[in-house]
Design an enzyme around this catalytic site. Structure first.
Site, short mmCIF file in Angstrom:
data_model
loop_
_atom_site.label_atom_id
_atom_site.label_comp_id
_atom_site.label_asym_id
_atom_site.label_seq_id
_atom_site.Cartn_x
_atom_site.Cartn_y
_atom_site.Cartn_z
CG HIS A 122 -1.90 0.98 1.39
ND1 HIS A 122 -1.64 2.28 1.75
CD2 HIS A 122 -3.24 0.91 1.20
CE1 HIS A 122 -2.77 2.96 1.77
NE2 HIS A 122 -3.76 2.15 1.45
CG ASP A 199 0.59 -2.54 6.18
OD1 ASP A 199 -0.36 -2.65 6.99
OD2 ASP A 199 0.48 -1.97 5.09
CD GLN A 202 -6.69 -4.74 4.02
OE1 GLN A 202 -7.65 -5.47 4.28
NE2 GLN A 202 -6.84 -3.47 3.72
CE LYS A 225 -7.41 -0.51 6.33
NZ LYS A 225 -7.98 0.13 5.14
CB CYS A 367 -3.85 2.95 -1.66
SG CYS A 367 -5.08 4.20 -1.38
#
Lengths: 420, 148
Positions: A122, A199, A202, A225, A367
């Site tokens: 991203h 990261d 997700q 999220k 993104c």
């Protein structure tokens, strides 16, 4: 066992809100997840019952705000299984977490040091590192991927060398959805005495992320999220490393002493990273959202999404040869696809057409602006799922796509009929 | 303008301008041209527009780039509408188009094929697609006026 239909009753937006005259079929959870009533109530409770500042007031109401706010660090500690709640920095979200890390770690890197990322990152896990290249002359390298754009531990090992000082990877890609073998990747990273920053935007909402088991040095994620409020997230770091980072924001709440001769003294982590009045209600709401998904069980969430995702893929592959799926084998949540003839910029027309059936998806580059190099299309439709999606939602998506494709065959440009 | 009320005709207009966009090639020697690149952060649309304005007349207008159906066709229709017109006439067309997009009163006779986008407000997230080329020309006209 997890009952999706019972769970859906807890989300007000799924009970009565219409889009284009249809019940909402929400498949944009990769962008942000819907909020359960208990999170909304928790935020409102703060505003209604004890909306004071934290770490400030000498009165009982302020003490309650402090307690509720700091309690969330313990909830996060349990959620990601770190050693100490002081390893949890509250941030505005994943993007902010990565920027805090990039700024904070700058003094530990020097010209020529390599930061290793991937082409499926991203933008927020790309641009902070590009800026460090401009600022101090670090080098950016990309991990090797196989022909399906997957990163295996073997390929990761081939990408590693002694010049790599920092590895920054998405645990689950926000478009392709591959779940990396982070445990093995972290082991290889540490064999080279490098640092690994994951990261988790997700992955944290979808699978159990145990930072001790994975042995990762940093983890970033956002609460919104997984059903928490927007504007709140976490930067986790192993304490000694975390405490070595330089603070990005200076101001109230992060200092211990300030003198006229411009000397100032700052707190230790995590507080040195938390200048200014924080998003108190969002932080407290994040705690409730974590409790909500932990009660359902991360394994249950993952299994449920896998099941409904597979249902949609099976149907699409059997019934709609006009649909190209970019990531059928990945178990992660996003389903990235295009309708033939609508690749690239025209994917947006499919998004708009699906909206007329009440289906919310995202189209475009998501993104991940380096990704088109890999999958050969500049844009795709992304149906990203969460625990409240059902088999019926997936049928709704497939049936709508079949309808759109059939009408498009009759009349070129029919996907634009909403406009006419 | 009766035929422009027929959804089938409007669809054909949009698809024709998407498949065969007019004035869709940038000129290499752009010394007489003002140019602008408009790229959207939130979607794929990324167009560059060049315009040659001489004595307040739009003598040439060109665009290129990657853009969706609505962005490409609305920009193509715009180029057809304004080429050869004065900047004041072009301004009136742009103002009327914007009025149409934002559901205010407008003169449809000025807009010709551009009325195909009269309902874009039904999915407001696509308004930026329908206006990206028009905003580009507006900025170029503003630039021309400032330089005068």
């Amino acid at each position: 066992m997890f009952d999706v239909y019972e769970t859906r009753k807890k989300y007000p937006i799924l009970n009565g809100i219409k889009m284009e005259g249809h019940n909402l079929v929400y498949m944009d959870s990769g962008a942000t997840a819907l909020k359960p009533q208990c999170v909304i109530d928790k935020v409102v409770e703060y505003y209604s019952e004890y909306s004071t500042n934290t770490h400030r007031g000498d009165y009982p109401l302020a003490h309650r705000a402090d307690e509720e706010y700091e309690k969330v660090r313990k909830i996060v500690k349990e959620f990601i299984n770190c050693n100490d709640e002081n390893e949890i920095v509250y941030t505005y979200g994943t993007t902010h977490s990565i920027n805090v890390l990039a700024h904070g770690i700058k003094h530990m890197l020097k010209k020529g040091d390599v930061v290793l990322i991937s082409e499926f990152e991203h933008a927020s896990n790309v641009l902070p590192w590009f800026r460090l290249k401009d600022e101090i002359g670090i080098e950016i390298e990309y991990v090797k991927l196989d022909e399906k754009h997957h990163l295996t531990p073997e390929l990761f090992k081939e990408s590693m060398h002694d010049g790599v000082k920092l590895v920054c990877l998405a645990h689950i890609s926000n478009v392709l959805g591959q779940c990396l073998d982070i445990k093995e990747i972290a082991k290889i990273t540490h064999d080279y005495n490098a640092i690994i920053a994951v990261d988790g935007a997700q992955s944290v909402p979808h699978i159990k992320v145990d930072v001790k088991d994975l042995d990762i040095d940093f983890l970033s994620f956002s609460a919104h999220k997984f059903g928490g409020p927007t504007g709140i997230g976490v930067l986790y770091g192993k304490y000694d490393l975390l405490n070595k980072l330089e603070a990005y924001n200076l101001g109230g709440g992060m200092n211990t002493r300030i003198e006229c001769n411009t000397c100032y003294f700052i707190k230790e982590a995590p507080f040195k990273f938390e200048a200014g009045t924080p998003a108190i209600e969002a932080t407290i709401g994040m705690g409730k959202a974590i409790q909500f998904i932990m009660d359902i069980g991360m394994d249950n969430i993952h299994e449920h999404i896998k099941k409904i995702r597979k249902h949609a893929i099976d149907r699409l592959q059997n019934e709609l040869p006009e649909v190209i799926i970019y990531n059928p084998e990945n178990e992660g949540a996003p389903l990235a696809f295009n309708v033939k003839g609508y690749e690239g910029a025209r994917c947006q027309d499919i998004g708009s057409a699906l909206a007329t059936y009440g289906i919310a998806v995202r189209t475009g580059e998501h993104c991940a602006k380096l990704l088109p190099n890999l999958i050969g299309t500049k844009g795709s439709v992304r149906a990203s799922l969460y625990l409240y999606n059902t088999i019926e939602d997936m049928d709704c998506l497939v049936d709508a796509l079949k309808d759109i494709v059939a009408k498009e065959k009759e009349n070129k440009g029919d996907a634009l009929s909403w406009l006419l | 303008m009766a035929s422009l009320n027929d959804p089938m005709i409007l669809r054909q207009i949009i698809m024709d301008h998407y498949d065969n966009p007019r004035h869709h090639q940038l000129i290499e020697d752009d010394s007489k041209y003002l140019s602008i690149r408009k790229d959207s952060d939130s979607c794929i649309d990324d167009i560059t527009m060049q315009v040659n304005i001489n004595n307040d007349i739009i003598e040439d207008i060109r665009f290129d780039g990657v853009a969706c159906t609505i962005a490409t066709s609305s920009t193509s229709i715009l180029t057809d509408l304004v080429i050869g017109k004065t900047i004041d006439e072009a301004q009136e067309i742009i103002d009327n188009y914007k009025n149409m997009i934002f559901e205010k009163d407008y003169d449809e006779d000025l807009l010709e094929e551009a009325i195909a986008f009269q309902n874009v407000h039904r999915q407001a997230n696509r308004i930026k697609c329908a206006t990206i080329g028009w905003d580009a020309l507006q900025q170029l006209i503003d630039k021309y006026r400032e330089a005068k």
